[in-house]
Enzyme design. Structure first.
Site, PDB file in Angstrom:
ATOM      1  N   ARG A 167       1.046  -0.931   0.084  1.00 33.53           N
ATOM      2  CA  ARG A 167      -0.150  -0.249   0.136  1.00 33.53           C
ATOM      3  C   ARG A 167       0.219   1.289  -0.176  1.00 33.53           C
ATOM      4  O   ARG A 167       0.575   1.830  -0.250  1.00 33.53           O
ATOM      5  CB  ARG A 167      -0.953   0.006   1.066  1.00 33.53           C
ATOM      6  CG  ARG A 167      -2.190  -1.022   0.902  1.00 33.53           C
ATOM      7  CD  ARG A 167      -3.276  -0.750   2.020  1.00 33.53           C
ATOM      8  NE  ARG A 167      -2.724  -1.660   3.472  1.00 33.53           N
ATOM      9  CZ  ARG A 167      -3.860  -2.056   4.082  1.00 33.53           C
ATOM     10  NH1 ARG A 167      -4.862  -1.963   4.579  1.00 33.53           N
ATOM     11  NH2 ARG A 167      -3.136  -2.203   5.365  1.00 33.53           N
ATOM     12  N   ASP A 195      -4.075  -1.421  -2.863  1.00 31.85           N
ATOM     13  CA  ASP A 195      -4.506  -1.828  -1.978  1.00 31.85           C
ATOM     14  C   ASP A 195      -5.477  -3.158  -2.586  1.00 31.85           C
ATOM     15  O   ASP A 195      -6.596  -2.968  -2.913  1.00 31.85           O
ATOM     16  CB  ASP A 195      -5.447  -0.710  -0.860  1.00 31.85           C
ATOM     17  CG  ASP A 195      -6.716  -1.546   0.471  1.00 31.85           C
ATOM     18  OD1 ASP A 195      -6.404  -2.910  -0.102  1.00 31.85           O
ATOM     19  OD2 ASP A 195      -6.773  -0.918   0.732  1.00 31.85           O
ATOM     20  N   LYS A 216       0.696 -18.616   7.132  1.00 31.37           N
ATOM     21  CA  LYS A 216       0.203 -19.197   8.557  1.00 31.37           C
ATOM     22  C   LYS A 216       0.177 -17.402   9.136  1.00 31.37           C
ATOM     23  O   LYS A 216       0.396 -16.638   9.502  1.00 31.37           O
ATOM     24  CB  LYS A 216       1.080 -20.156   9.323  1.00 31.37           C
ATOM     25  CG  LYS A 216       2.535 -19.806   9.672  1.00 31.37           C
ATOM     26  CD  LYS A 216       2.541 -20.600  10.953  1.00 31.37           C
ATOM     27  CE  LYS A 216       2.350 -19.534  12.276  1.00 31.37           C
ATOM     28  NZ  LYS A 216       2.988 -18.783  12.735  1.00 31.37           N
ATOM     29  N   HIS A 276       6.051 -22.871   7.326  1.00 32.94           N
ATOM     30  CA  HIS A 276       7.677 -23.286   6.809  1.00 32.94           C
ATOM     31  C   HIS A 276       8.325 -24.056   7.302  1.00 32.94           C
ATOM     32  O   HIS A 276       9.786 -24.848   6.526  1.00 32.94           O
ATOM     33  CB  HIS A 276       8.462 -21.694   6.508  1.00 32.94           C
ATOM     34  CG  HIS A 276       8.588 -21.361   8.075  1.00 32.94           C
ATOM     35  ND1 HIS A 276       7.954 -20.834   9.436  1.00 32.94           N
ATOM     36  CD2 HIS A 276       9.800 -21.769   8.847  1.00 32.94           C
ATOM     37  CE1 HIS A 276       8.711 -20.487   9.845  1.00 32.94           C
ATOM     38  NE2 HIS A 276       9.974 -21.169   9.754  1.00 32.94           N
ATOM     39  N   LYS A 281      12.048 -26.896   5.682  1.00 34.21           N
ATOM     40  CA  LYS A 281      13.407 -27.218   5.907  1.00 34.21           C
ATOM     41  C   LYS A 281      13.640 -28.612   5.881  1.00 34.21           C
ATOM     42  O   LYS A 281      13.122 -29.728   5.641  1.00 34.21           O
ATOM     43  CB  LYS A 281      13.308 -27.341   7.520  1.00 34.21           C
ATOM     44  CG  LYS A 281      13.093 -25.979   8.169  1.00 34.21           C
ATOM     45  CD  LYS A 281      12.459 -25.808   9.864  1.00 34.21           C
ATOM     46  CE  LYS A 281      11.821 -24.674  10.524  1.00 34.21           C
ATOM     47  NZ  LYS A 281      13.620 -23.650  10.458  1.00 34.21           N
ATOM     48  N   GLU A 296      13.151 -21.327  21.557  1.00 34.06           N
ATOM     49  CA  GLU A 296      13.839 -20.061  20.811  1.00 34.06           C
ATOM     50  C   GLU A 296      15.011 -18.852  21.671  1.00 34.06           C
ATOM     51  O   GLU A 296      14.306 -19.173  23.175  1.00 34.06           O
ATOM     52  CB  GLU A 296      13.011 -19.121  20.379  1.00 34.06           C
ATOM     53  CG  GLU A 296      12.365 -19.862  19.026  1.00 34.06           C
ATOM     54  CD  GLU A 296      10.971 -19.000  17.864  1.00 34.06           C
ATOM     55  OE1 GLU A 296      11.504 -18.857  17.106  1.00 34.06           O
ATOM     56  OE2 GLU A 296       9.976 -19.009  19.178  1.00 34.06           O
ATOM     57  N   ASP A 300       0.872 -19.225  17.496  1.00 30.39           N
ATOM     58  CA  ASP A 300       2.118 -19.125  16.728  1.00 30.39           C
ATOM     59  C   ASP A 300       3.047 -20.127  16.618  1.00 30.39           C
ATOM     60  O   ASP A 300       3.004 -19.970  14.883  1.00 30.39           O
ATOM     61  CB  ASP A 300       2.758 -18.204  17.601  1.00 30.39           C
ATOM     62  CG  ASP A 300       4.009 -17.285  16.737  1.00 30.39           C
ATOM     63  OD1 ASP A 300       3.201 -17.162  15.798  1.00 30.39           O
ATOM     64  OD2 ASP A 300       5.198 -17.789  16.992  1.00 30.39           O
ATOM     65  N   HIS A 337       3.087 -25.421  13.342  1.00 23.99           N
ATOM     66  CA  HIS A 337       4.507 -25.736  13.464  1.00 23.99           C
ATOM     67  C   HIS A 337       5.591 -26.737  14.025  1.00 23.99           C
ATOM     68  O   HIS A 337       5.242 -28.564  13.575  1.00 23.99           O
ATOM     69  CB  HIS A 337       6.174 -24.674  13.549  1.00 23.99           C
ATOM     70  CG  HIS A 337       6.007 -23.525  13.409  1.00 23.99           C
ATOM     71  ND1 HIS A 337       5.686 -24.046  11.782  1.00 23.99           N
ATOM     72  CD2 HIS A 337       6.376 -22.834  13.419  1.00 23.99           C
ATOM     73  CE1 HIS A 337       6.074 -22.658  11.702  1.00 23.99           C
ATOM     74  NE2 HIS A 337       6.477 -22.029  12.604  1.00 23.99           N
ATOM     75  N   LYS A 384       9.877 -18.579  23.660  1.00 24.92           N
ATOM     76  CA  LYS A 384      10.358 -17.682  23.722  1.00 24.92           C
ATOM     77  C   LYS A 384      11.496 -17.609  24.207  1.00 24.92           C
ATOM     78  O   LYS A 384      11.078 -17.599  25.694  1.00 24.92           O
ATOM     79  CB  LYS A 384      10.136 -16.391  22.826  1.00 24.92           C
ATOM     80  CG  LYS A 384       9.002 -15.983  22.038  1.00 24.92           C
ATOM     81  CD  LYS A 384       8.773 -16.581  21.175  1.00 24.92           C
ATOM     82  CE  LYS A 384       8.301 -16.552  19.855  1.00 24.92           C
ATOM     83  NZ  LYS A 384       8.607 -16.730  18.390  1.00 24.92           N
TER      84      LYS A 384
END
Ligand code: BG6
Length: 484
Positions: free
Chosen positions: A46, A86, A140, A170, A174, A208, A227, A232, A330
């Site tokens: 945009r 847009d 996702k 994703h 891998k 992570e 998430d 995953h 995390k």
């Protein structure tokens, strides 16, 4: 008449995902001469701008990486265009249609917030852009729960059949995740043992070290279960647990994965406390650096979890009674993604004396990150001519993929490289089907509902640790422990 060129349209082309993952992936594919020769790439955003300013931005970003190649850049920049519009509004989609013009295969990559998936698809359809050569690649998360994912899937299905919808996870791109399929189904060694008869339990850890940083406005609404777990983690679980597909055709694989998801035992208010742990990071030290708490990043109190550990049960013949311990967080002590297959101990020990204590059960550890490694611990005799009874020790039979493949393995690829190539070729094997997404949401909604019913708030854990103490208790209650 020449055949019109294929076109890849990156919706959200100036956004974080496009800049961080998609353009570097396309650039690498270009360097390896893997892109269709005539492919045009149109980034859509945009923000005002033209192709020159967009290319300058992408170039600066690629130059900051280690493998800039002027000839490769010249090739990809010649394909690269930018369309400021847009695409979620009919008139904006018409501007895009004019820019696309004649086209061969037309692939739209939705690097967009899921709330835009339905309006963008409707606008593309109204602009005549969803014909037979169109494929939609959706990043996702597909929705935030079962209901919203169904609404998105229905809006997509009204424009394009499922055979042309490519939902990305994703992790499936891998190399080591695909290697899991090879490990299980290209070796006779493991499959006969791959059941509750020989396997005691399975662990899947995705740890992570980074926090949520600037992504908090998205993350705070999703948390670790939406998430990471919904996609995953459950995809990894499916690949470990699925029955052998008849071949690698997309639906053969996806049929098996969806059966696993449907066999997951739903969480209840009663099982929530015993079978799951929610956590949120506080201040702490990660890799020697002092870091701030999640709430300081968000700037207000939050009840979102940044860590989850849970015990999943797959209620089918193969896995009855085998717990799957899953954890992701995390700001953990170290970056590590691994799958552990813990085999059962030998049924009877012939070794007496101290060797009784030496004996440990075999363990297959598949490490995905940071290194790619497959290690099977097997029991060995300790060398030596002792007069006493034989002593034993576990030693890893280790296959470091980098070492074993040497140069042949080549550069470690970004997972999106494989997935972009497959979407351009039209191969859906590594993409998630609508019923898989919905089955995964059904499980995750069950966890969220059970937490709400049980009043389970996230427990604090210091950044740089392995999560709240409850995560250790979760596995240790059953006499097992995390593979550290
Ligand atoms: C993304 C999540 O899908 O995967 C992120 O939204 C997470 O929160 C990332 O950090 C992890 O991916 P990888 O490939 O770095 O393990």
């Amino acid at each position: 008449m020449p055949t019109p060129a294929p076109v890849l349209v990156l919706l959200g082309g100036a956004g974080d995902l496009a800049m961080r993952m998609l353009l570097p992936s396309l650039y690498h594919l270009e360097l390896d001469n893997l892109l269709p020769p005539a492919l045009r790439i149109i980034a859509v955003g945009r923000a005002p701008g033209d192709a020159d300013s967009y290319r300058a931005e992408v170039k600066a970003d690629l130059e900051a990486r280690d493998m800039f190649d002027a000839a490769g850049w010249a090739r990809i920049s010649a394909r690269l265009d930018y369309c400021a519009t847009d695409a979620g509004r009919p008139e904006g989609a018409r501007v895009l249609a004019d820019r696309i013009g004649d086209h061969g295969d037309l692939v739209f990559f939705y690097a967009l917030s899921p709330s835009l998936f339905a309006p963008v698809t409707q606008a593309l359809q109204a602009a005549g852009l969803t014909g037979e050569r169109t494929r939609l690649v959706l990043e996702k998360p597909i929705g935030r729960d079962l209901e919203s994912s169904r609404a998105i899937n229905a809006a997509i299905a009204a424009a394009v059949p499922e055979s042309r919808v490519f939902r990305i996870d994703h992790y499936l791109g891998k190399e080591t995740v695909q290697n899991l399929i090879a490990l299980r189904f290209a070796n006779t060694l493991f499959e006969p043992l791959w059941t509750s008869r020989s396997i005691d339990h399975v662990q899947i850890t995705v740890a992570e070290t980074h926090g949520v940083g600037d992504r908090w406005p998205y993350y705070d609404d999703y948390g670790a279960i939406r998430d990471m777990l919904q996609n995953h983690m459950l995809q990894l679980l499916c690949l470990v647990a699925m029955e052998p597909p008849s071949d690698l055709e997309p639906d053969a694989v996806r049929n098996e994965k969806v059966k696993v998801l449907r066999s997951l035992r739903p969480f209840t208010r009663a099982s929530a406390a015993s079978d799951s742990v929610r956590g949120q990071y506080g201040d702490g030290v990660v890799e020697g650096q002092a870091v701030k708490s999640y709430e300081s990043e968000v700037g207000r109190p939050s009840a979102t979890e940044t860590f989850v550990a849970l015990t999943a049960w797959i209620d089918n013949w193969r896995w009855a009674g085998v717990p799957f311990f899953l954890r992701t967080g995390k700001r953990m002590a170290e970056r590590n993604t691994q799958i552990v297959i813990q085999f059962k101990p030998v049924p009877h020990s012939i070794f007496g004396g101290a060797a009784v204590d030496d004996l440990v059960a075999n363990r297959l550890v598949i490490e995905l990150q940071p290194d790619e490694d497959i290690a099977l611990t097997i029991m060995n005799k300790r060398p030596g001519l002792t007069q006493e009874a034989m002593r034993l020790q576990p030693l890893p039979l280790s296959l470091s993929l980098a070492r074993a493949l040497g140069g042949e393995g080549g550069r470690r690829r970004i997972a999106y490289e494989r997935l972009l190539l497959d979407a351009l070729r039209g191969d859906q094997t590594l993409f998630v089907r609508n019923d898989e997404v919905e089955a995964a949401w059904r499980f995750v909604d069950g966890v969220a509902d059970a937490w709400a019913a049980a009043g389970m708030a996230p427990r604090p854990y210091p950044a740089g640790s392995w999560g709240p103490g409850g995560a250790f208790a979760l596995i240790e209650r059953s006499g097992r422990s995390w593979n550290e």
